[in-house]
Write a protein that holds these residues in place. Sequence first.
Motif, PDB file in Angstrom:
ATOM      1  N   ALA A  44       0.835  -1.207   0.000  1.00 15.67           N
ATOM      2  CA  ALA A  44       0.000   0.000   0.000  1.00 15.67           C
ATOM      3  C   ALA A  44       0.867   1.253   0.000  1.00 15.67           C
ATOM      4  O   ALA A  44       0.579   2.222  -0.716  1.00 15.67           O
ATOM      5  N   LEU A  45       1.941   1.249   0.788  1.00 14.23           N
ATOM      6  CA  LEU A  45       2.851   2.399   0.798  1.00 14.23           C
ATOM      7  C   LEU A  45       3.510   2.583  -0.562  1.00 14.23           C
ATOM      8  O   LEU A  45       3.660   3.711  -1.041  1.00 14.23           O
ATOM      9  N   ARG A  46       3.904   1.471  -1.181  1.00 10.15           N
ATOM     10  CA  ARG A  46       4.515   1.574  -2.522  1.00 10.15           C
ATOM     11  C   ARG A  46       3.514   2.137  -3.518  1.00 10.15           C
ATOM     12  O   ARG A  46       3.870   2.963  -4.373  1.00 10.15           O
ATOM     13  N   TRP A  47       2.279   1.683  -3.446  1.00  7.87           N
ATOM     14  CA  TRP A  47       1.226   2.175  -4.354  1.00  7.87           C
ATOM     15  C   TRP A  47       1.046   3.681  -4.178  1.00  7.87           C
ATOM     16  O   TRP A  47       0.956   4.423  -5.162  1.00  7.87           O
ATOM     17  N   LEU A  77       5.715  -2.026  10.593  1.00 11.19           N
ATOM     18  CA  LEU A  77       5.934  -1.229   9.384  1.00 11.19           C
ATOM     19  C   LEU A  77       6.950  -0.120   9.648  1.00 11.19           C
ATOM     20  O   LEU A  77       7.787   0.188   8.798  1.00 11.19           O
ATOM     21  N   ALA A  78       6.881   0.473  10.827  1.00  6.49           N
ATOM     22  CA  ALA A  78       7.789   1.567  11.159  1.00  6.49           C
ATOM     23  C   ALA A  78       9.199   1.086  11.480  1.00  6.49           C
ATOM     24  O   ALA A  78      10.169   1.826  11.281  1.00  6.49           O
ATOM     25  N   THR A  83      11.824  -0.538   0.996  1.00  2.00           N
ATOM     26  CA  THR A  83      12.481  -0.272  -0.284  1.00  2.00           C
ATOM     27  C   THR A  83      12.304   1.183  -0.698  1.00  2.00           C
ATOM     28  O   THR A  83      13.069   1.706  -1.492  1.00  2.00           O
ATOM     29  N   GLY A  84      11.291   1.845  -0.155  1.00  2.00           N
ATOM     30  CA  GLY A  84      11.048   3.251  -0.452  1.00  2.00           C
ATOM     31  C   GLY A  84      11.145   4.071   0.813  1.00  2.00           C
ATOM     32  O   GLY A  84      11.736   3.627   1.805  1.00  2.00           O
ATOM     33  N   PRO A  85      10.568   5.283   0.806  1.00  2.00           N
ATOM     34  CA  PRO A  85      10.615   6.119   2.004  1.00  2.00           C
ATOM     35  C   PRO A  85       9.979   5.424   3.209  1.00  2.00           C
ATOM     36  O   PRO A  85       8.899   4.845   3.111  1.00  2.00           O
ATOM     37  N   ALA A  86      10.663   5.472   4.334  1.00  2.00           N
ATOM     38  CA  ALA A  86      10.154   4.852   5.555  1.00  2.00           C
ATOM     39  C   ALA A  86       9.300   5.849   6.333  1.00  2.00           C
ATOM     40  O   ALA A  86       9.477   7.062   6.202  1.00  2.00           O
ATOM     41  N   PRO A  87       8.368   5.372   7.138  1.00  2.00           N
ATOM     42  CA  PRO A  87       7.603   6.286   7.991  1.00  2.00           C
ATOM     43  C   PRO A  87       8.527   7.101   8.891  1.00  2.00           C
ATOM     44  O   PRO A  87       9.554   6.601   9.360  1.00  2.00           O
TER      45      PRO A  87
END
Length: 218
Positions: A44-47, A77-78, A83-87
């Motif tokens: 969902a974060l990647r999307w 998740l945190a 692979t992308g921006p982390a929280p």
Amino acid sequence: MRTRDWDPGPFARIAAAGVAVACADYRLSGEAHFPAPVDDLRAALRWLGLRAAELDLDMERTVVWGESAGGHLASLLALTQHTGPAPVAAVIWYGPADLTTARGPYDPRSSTTPEALLLGGAPAARPDRAREASPLAHAHPGAPAFLLVHGEEDSMVACSHSRDLAARLDELGAPVHLRTVPGADHGWHGLPSATVEDVFEQSLRFTRRHTRRGASHR
């Protein structure tokens, strides 16, 4: 959950404060075992990241917020690799932090607990997977800022989960604030409405602080 009957609801209140809201769905334990739900949230974060420009989102200022099982997944998740921006921050209400140890009503030897259903067997019989599913095991010095809020009378998820995660993050030098709420059971049952409102407002202030442009996240 005491906020479900609010009008406007909690999501609308967060959006009204100027924070974009995405409520992600994920597979439950009856559909798939861990780590499937965390994988779904990462997807969902990647999307959202792929569509950040069209949705006018700044993924470098993402805060995850969850309660109970959602708080457990938001913590993971945190605290785990991205692979992308982390929280940059996490708001966790009464979330399990340790699936390896007996706490309150929770017995890791049981195969019928929600935690066992998530793992696909008794946590004690799957110690490696239980540890992998425990946010406490993933605490690290570079963790994002955490706000942990937990009822002191929680009869489902012992308050020691949040106390121990807060202590570990603090020991590692990671930014963390713990609030334990006297008289509160799981889902904020037993609390007067004014205290539930205060918990929400504190959580919203924390979220806004960490989503402001130029905010320091440490």
